[in-house]
Write an enzyme that holds these catalytic residues in place. Structure first.
Site: not given
Length: 636
Positions: A332, A361, A379, A381, A383, A463, A509
Site C-alpha cells: 500500500c 512477512r 498478493q 493486490d 488499492h 471490511k 484495499h
RNA sequence: GCCGACGUAGCUCAACAGGCAGAGCGUCCGCCUUGUAAGCGGAUGGUUGUCGGUUCGAGUCCGACCGUCGGCUCCA
C-alpha cells in the site's frame, strides 16, 4: 464429497493497514469456545444436540481412562468440538500412540458398563473440596463464581446465574455444565476413535503451562465414523504438499529457507494462466497496473505506521548508504506514493491501482505450512482511491468483480463476514456509517450469506472478508475488501474537488485471491490436482500403441497445437498401458490412443482422465471439445 | 515461539537390543512391438539433515542447530 463443514480458522487478521489482504492461514480444528461464543451453529453440533452429548460424554469417559492410567494426572477441560472432542491433561510424561490405544480400549470397557451420568449442583465449598487436588478445576471454579463464565471461559447465557454443577459417571466426577447422555452405554462404542495427541496451552495462553491434548472423534453410528475417517483420508490424499511434489508443481527447500516457495515449471504455468486471466479481467474492470520495488526507506514505513504497529512481522532493515531500507510486508505505501506523485483532480477518480505485489512477512517457525502459510508471497493486490460520492458504487463493483473472479476459478459457495467499528478507531462516525452501509448493501445485492462481526473491524476501517468453500466443504478466507481511514491521513492524500479545495479521498484495499501461493494451495486441494482444462500445462497426450504409430502421433500433436491445444506425444519405450497410467497419474485431461486402426482411418481413440472412452473419432471432435471446455473453464 | 513426533538413495519405506546400510518405485542401458492404470532383464544410486559428544565401534545413545509433521499460540 462428504459435506463436512470446514476446519476453519477465525477470520484472518491480516495486518494493519491491509487487514486480511494477506489472508494467510491454515485450517485448524475449530475451537469450541469461540464457536460457542459466537453462537455459530455451523461449526458443530449445537449445545443440546445428541452428537454434542455423545462427544461431551466421550470426553468424560476418556478423562476417566486417563486418570486410571495416571492417578496423579491433572485434568483441565474437555469440550465437544466440530468433529469430536478433546480433553487437556497435565501428565507426568508424554503420551505415546500405544497409550492412546490403551486409553481407547479402556474407554470401550467403561462405555459397556452403562454407567449413568448423574448431575448434581454443588456449593462452592463442596466443589473446592471435591477438586482440591485439581488446580485447573479450582481455577475454573473461582472463575465461574467470580466472573460468571462457564467452564470454558465463555460468558453464561443471559439470565443464567453461576451455579456449580458436577457430572459423575462410574468413578469419574467432573466440573461440568452438561448436558450428557443418560449413561455411558449411549456412547456408540463403535463410532468413536482417538486420533492424536498435541500440545495445548492452558486456557490458550502461551505464558501458561503446556498441556497434552488428546483429540478424539465421535459419531452416532459406525457408518458416520467410517465416513469421517474416509473424509480425513481424502483430505490427506489432496494435501497440496503431497500433490505439489507428485505433480512437480512447486517446492519449498531448507537450503533456500523455510516458508519460501519455488514454483516449478508446471506450477508456474498454471499460475501464469491464472494471472493472465485475472489481469485481463482487471483491465476490463477499470484497474491500472503498477509495479513497485521490493524495498523502501524507513521513512515510508514510519509514515505508514508499519514500524510502529507491524514491526514484529517485518524483517530487519538493511543499510544502504547509511539509510535504513526495509523489505516490504505490504504494497500500500508504494501505491500511495504513486497517487501522491502529482496533484489529483476529482475528475480522475476513482483510481484503481493493481499489482501482483510480492511481500515478505516474518512468520514464526511453528506456523509455516506448505503454501498456506509462508514468509514470502504475492498478493493480487489493489488499492482504490475514490470520492465519497463514488464509494458505494465502487464497493458494489469490487464485490461483484471478486465473485466473478472466484467463480471463474471454480468456486461457487461463499460466505461473508462484515466487520464493523471497534471501540478504538480512527475516522469520523459518518465515514464509518457510510462505509458500513455500503459494504452491507453490496453484500445484500450480491445475495451471499453474511454475518456481521460487530466491533470486529480494524481500527482504521470496516471490511468484508469473503470465505469460499472447497470441494471438501472446508471454507477458506481469501478475499478481503477493507476500508482505510488511516493511511490517507498519515500520507496526507488529497484531491482537488469541484470547489477547487483539497479533499481527502476514500481508500479501499482489496485482494481477491489473497496470496497466489495460498490460493494455489487451495486450488490444488479443491481439484485434487486435476485442474480445469484451461489451466492444465498439458491438455492432451497422444499415446501411440507401438513405435510404428509414432509418426502419426506427432502429426496429431502438430494439428492440435495449430488449434491452440496444448498437446504432446508420449514416444517413450513403454507399452501403452504404462503410458496411460503415467498420463492418468499426471491428471492429463485427454489421452488420444492411436494404433493401426486409427492410422488407417485417420481417427483417434479418446480416453479422458475420468475414464470416459470414445473410440475412432475424428481429431476435430477432440479439438472442438477441448476448445469448448477451455472456453467454459470446465473440468473435462 | 511452545509441546510432542520425525529426518536413511530422486520418491515411499526397511535395518533385533550399538556390530559390513537394504527393498520397491524412479533414472540409465538392453530386450520386447504391445489396444485403455505398471512387460522383462541388467546397471546406477548413500559422508544415514548439519555440527559436536559418548563408545573399540553410532543410522541406532547424548547435546546443539537446521528442517518437516500434528497441534497450541500468533496472524495489532
Amino acid at each position: 464429497m462428504t459435506p463436512y463443514t470446514a476446519h476453519t480458522t477465525e477470520p484472518v487478521a491480516g495486518c494493519a493497514r491491509e487487514e486480511g489482504t494477506m489472508s494467510e492461514q491454515k485450517p485448524v480444528q475449530a475451537q469450541q469456545t469461540k464457536a460457542q461464543g459466537r453462537g455459530n451453529g455451523s461449526r458443530g453440533p449445537g449445545y443440546d444436540d445428541e452428537l454434542y452429548r455423545i462427544r461431551h460424554s466421550a470426553a468424560h469417559v476418556m478423562a476417566q481412562a486417563v486418570l486410571e492410567m495416571f492417578p496423579e494426572a491433572k485434568i483441565a477441560i474437555g469440550p465437544p468440538i466440530e468433529h469430536g472432542f478433546y480433553y487437556d491433561f497435565d501428565l507426568p510424561r508424554p503420551l505415546t500412540p500405544e497409550d492412546l490405544e490403551r486409553i481407547e480400549a479402556r474407554m470401550r470397557e467403561i462405555i459397556r458398563g452403562n454407567h449413568p451420568f448423574v448431575r448434581r449442583e454443588v456449593t462452592p465449598e463442596e466443589a473446592r473440596e471435591l477438586f482440591k487436588n485439581q488446580p485447573y478445576k479450582l481455577e475454573l471454579i473461582e472463575d465461574i463464581l467470580s466472573r460468571g463464565t462457564d467452564e470454558y471461559g465463555n460468558p453464561l447465557p443471559e439470565g443464567e446465574r453461576p451455579v456449580l454443577t458436577v457430572y459423575q459417571h462410574d468413578t469419574f466426577v467432573d466440573l461440568c455444565r452438561g448436558p450428557h447422555v443418560e449413561h455411558t452405554g449411549q456412547i456408540p462404542v463403535d463410532a468413536f476413535k482417538l486420533l492424536n495427541v498435541a500440545g495445548a496451552y492452558w486456557r490458550g495462553d502461551e505464558r501458561r503451562p503446556m498441556l497434552q491434548r488428546i483429540y478424539g472423534t465421535a459419531w452416532k453410528t459406525a457408518k458416520d465414523l467410517r465416513r469421517y475417517l474416509n473424509w480425513l483420508e481424502e483430505v490427506k490424499k489432496r494435501d497440496h504438499r503431497r500433490l505439489g511434489k507428485d505433480l512437480d508443481l512447486f517446492s519449498i527447500q531448507p537450503q533456500l529457507g523455510a516458508g519460501l516457495v519455488l514454483w516449478h515449471p508446471k506450477g508456474g504455468f498454471i499460475r501464469h494462466q491464472m494471472e493472465t486471466f485475472a489481469r485481463e479481467e482487471h483491465l476490463k474492470h477499470g484497474y491500472q497496473f503498477v509495479y513497485t520495488p521490493h524495498i523502501g526507506r524507513s521513512w515510508l514505513w514510519e509514515t505508514s505506521g508499519h514500524l510502529e504497529f507491524y514491526k514484529e512481522n517485518m524483517y530487519a532493515p538493511m543499510d544502504i548508504d547509511g539509510q535504513e531500507y526495509y523489505i516490504k510486508p505490504m504494497n500500500c505505501p508504494f501505491h500511495i506514493l504513486i497517487y501522491k506523485s502529482r496533484v489529483r483532480s476529482y475528475r480522475e477518480l476513482p483510481l484503481r491501482f493493481a499489482e501482483w505485489g510480492t511481500v515478505y512477512r516474518y512468520e514464526r517457525t511453528g506456523v509455516l505450512h506448505g503454501l498456506m502459510r509462508v514468509r514470502g508471497f504475492t498478493q493480487d493486490d489493489a488499492h482504490i482511491f475514490c470520492r465519497p460520492d463514488q464509494m458505494p458504487e465502487e464497493i458494489d463493483r469490487v464485490l461483484q468483480f471478486c465473485l466473478h473472479i472466484l467463480r471463474s476459478f471454480g468456486f461457487s459457495e461463499f460466505e461473508a463476514y462484515l466487520s464493523t467499528k471497534p471501540e478504538k478507531a480512527v475516522g469520523s462516525e459518518e465515514m464509518w456509517r457510510d462505509a458500513e452501509a455500503a459494504l452491507e448493501a453490496a453484500l445484500q445485492r450480491a445475495g451471499i450469506p453474511y454475518e456481521i462481526d460487530e466491533g470486529g473491524g480494524a481500527f482504521y476501517g470496516p471490511k468484508i472478508d469473503l470465505k469460499l468453500k472447497d470441494a471438501l466443504g472446508r471454507s477458506w478466507q481469501c478475499s478481503t475488501i477493507q476500508f482505510d481511514f488511516n493511511l490517507p491521513e498519515r500520507f496526507d492524500m488529497t484531491y482537488v474537488g469541484e470547489d477547487g479545495r483539497e479533499h481527502r479521498p476514500y481508500m479501499i484495499h482489496r485482494a481477491l485471491l489473497g496470496s497466489m501461493e495460498r490460493f494455489f494451495g487451495i486450488m490444488i486441494e479443491h481439484y485434487a490436482g486435476a485442474f480445469p482444462v484451461w489451466l492444465m500445462p498439458v491438455q492432451v497426450r497422444v499415446i501411440p500403441i507401438t513405435d510404428r504409430h509414432n509418426a502419426y502421433a506427432q502429426q496429431l500433436v502438430q494439428r492440435l497445437q495449430a488449434a491452440d491445444v496444448r498437446a504432446e506425444a508420449d514416444l517413450s519405450d513403454e507399452r501403452m498401458n504404462a503410458k496411460i497410467r503415467r498420463a492418468q497419474l499426471e491428471k492429463i485431461p485427454y489421452m488420444l490412443i492411436v494404433g493401426d486402426k486409427e492410422v488407417e482411418n485417420g481417427t483417434v481413440s479418446l480416453r479422458t482422465r475420468t475414464g470416459e472412452r470414445e473410440n475412432n473419432i475424428p481429431l476435430e471432435a477432440v479439438v472442438e471439445r477441448v476448445q469448448r471446455v477451455v472456453a467454459e473453464k470446465a473440468l473435462i
